[in-house]
Design an enzyme around this catalytic site. Structure first.
Site: not given
Length: 514
Positions: A395, A442-444, A446
């Protein structure tokens, strides 16, 4: 029973309580709780665990063998352990556990773990066979509801103490026998006041409905009589929702923006299994969605708890379902523990954003989602379902730059504008030079990007576990990259992402709302 050789009587008539079927016989070991204030004792059988057990009316060789094990191993080992230490102060355990989210009827996870914490050292020190000690400790670790029976006996002892009050209208017992609902009142002696009992409106196994159910039964309402259980759900909101940052109101507002009221939203748990809740308002803001101009919710959440909604979705699905987790894993573990057979039958894989290999964003080697509830994450990772882990390693590569955010801002649709607003707030936290970022990760997204186009990512299949006891590393995801432990592979660990392809996918999806 027809010959009169076996007689039945309410557990309450012998200072005892029994959950569900409530069956208690002379051959069963009992928990004993002493009310030192009023000088009385109360009794309850031990929790039998999950699956086909006697309290649910199950019968058969496995049920009988388990009862024999409880009689011959569990009961004697716990009895010996209690004799080798000072009496267990139930009030202390209750005080700890209610602060951790237990309400002592449907949720007893924290109290059961606290009970295990108190008893395990003494059990380990007993001069008995090692296999018996290991079996008892493992049973206590696996039985989230073990403390429920302790709480029932504790509540019974307190309410029987209240029966000594000769004047007043305190309700001292509530119970159901499959035919009637009855209460006892202080000052009215042994008289029962009864009325018809209802049939539960709840969650049923696949192929069954309310028509197959019997009317409600059991003595477990002694917990509500005492003032916990249903009456403590507000004080112990682990059965309402998980906050972290924001809550399910955010989901309702976001789905209203997306014009997707067809997607159901339910309240989940609010606190971790064991440790106190910690949040990160400096990252996502006080609401969890700071920066976005979102509409007020245009529809209501479901009235049932999150784990029941999850079960309903799986039961109604004709194909296997992927479970995506982008927050701490309490709701996932509650569902897996509550409906393990349904989970194994219907969940294809669990994709989660969390953890890291050698990195951390909250502690030096610990990612925030796992840090908040490491015990829940450990249970999920060891449950046995296929896992896809989206860690910080990947991420942090999925960064969106300010020029790319400005490009998205040119999209003339409210979803893209909300996305820009969120990022304008979120990127401030990551402008700190310590991160050495060129944009905001953009963590989530991914997790969903991998489901849409897994070719954008590279990863390895390894064993991943969670450290839950380390002073400096509690919550660290231990990634066995070189297969040093010999443990079976349980996780696809993503390590690389095609950033350009990922950002292109994000832009394409946002433009589709125009």
């Amino acid at each position: 029973m027809e010959s009169g050789e076996v007689q039945l009587m309410p557990c309450h008539h012998v200072n005892a309580v029994g959950p569900m079927g409530g069956i208690t016989s002379a051959h069963m070991p009992l928990l004993v709780v002493e009310n030192q204030t009023d000088g009385n004792r109360a009794y309850c059988t031990m929790n039998k665990g999950i699956g086909a057990v006697l309290r649910f009316g199950a019968n058969g060789p496995e049920v009988i063998e388990h009862l024999k094990w409880m009689r011959d191993v569990l009961g004697p080992v716990l009895s010996l352990a209690l004799q080798n230490r000072e009496p267990l102060n139930v009030n202390v355990l209750v005080t700890k556990a209610i602060a951790m989210g237990d309400e002592f009827h449907q949720r007893n996870i924290a109290a059961s773990l606290a009970f295990l914490k108190e008893m395990a050292p003494t059990i380990e020190g007993l001069d008995i066979e090692e296999d018996k000690k290991q079996a008892v400790i493992q049973f206590l670790a696996d039985t989230d509801q073990f403390f429920f029976n302790v709480m029932m006996a504790s509540a019974k002892s307190a309410m029987d103490g209240a029966r000594q009050i000769q004047e007043g209208t305190i309700v001292t017992a509530m119970c159901r026998n499959g035919h009637e609902f009855g209460i006892r009142i202080a000052g009215m002696g042994d008289e029962w006041f009864t009325g018809p009992v209802n049939t539960p409106k709840g969650l049923y196994f696949s192929g069954f409905s309310e028509e197959d159910a019997s009317p409600d039964m059991g003595d477990s309402a002694i917990t509500e009589t005492f003032g916990v259980g249903g009456f403590a759900m507000i004080a112990a909101p682990a059965v309402t929702r998980f906050v972290g940052t924001g809550g399910f109101d955010d989901a309702l507002r976001m789905l209203t923006l997306l014009k997707r009221p067809d997607i159901p939203v339910a309240a989940g748990a609010q606190v971790p299994l064991v440790k106190p809740l910690e949040t990160a308002p400096e990252v996502h803001g006080e609401t969890g969605l700071d920066g976005a101009d979102l509409p007020e919710p245009g529809f209501l959440p479901q009235s049932l708890p999150a784990i029941e909604l999850m079960a309903r979705v799986l039961q109604e699905s004709t194909e296997k379902v992927t479970l995506v987790v982008t927050r701490p894993m309490i709701n996932a573990v509650l569902f897996l523990r509550t409906c393990p057979d349904l989970a194994r039958e219907k969940i294809d894989q669990i994709v989660f954003m969390g953890g890291a290999m050698g990195l951390g964003n909250w502690q030096p080697s610990v990612e925030f989602n796992i840090f908040v509830d490491p015990e829940a994450a450990k249970i999920v990772l060891n449950f046995g379902l296929p896992l896809v882990m989206v860690p910080l390693n990947v991420t942090h590569q999925a960064q969106i730059t300010k020029p790319e955010i400005d490009e998205i801002a040119q999209l003339d649709n409210p979803v893209a504008q909300a996305f820009v607003g969120l990022l304008n707030f979120f990127e401030r936290y990551h402008e700190d030079p310590k991160w050495d970022f060129v944009g905001a990760p953009l963590h989530d997204p991914c997790t969903i990007a991998w489901l849409i186009n897994p070719a954008l990512f590279d990863g390895v299949d390894i064993n991943v576990d969670v450290e839950t006891t380390g002073e400096l590393t509690r919550g660290e995801t231990v990634c066995d990259y070189y297969h040093l432990t010999g443990k079976p592979v349980n996780t696809k660990l993503l390590l690389k992402v095609d950033r350009a392809g990922f950002i292109s996918l994000v832009k394409e999806l946002l433009a589709s709302f125009g």
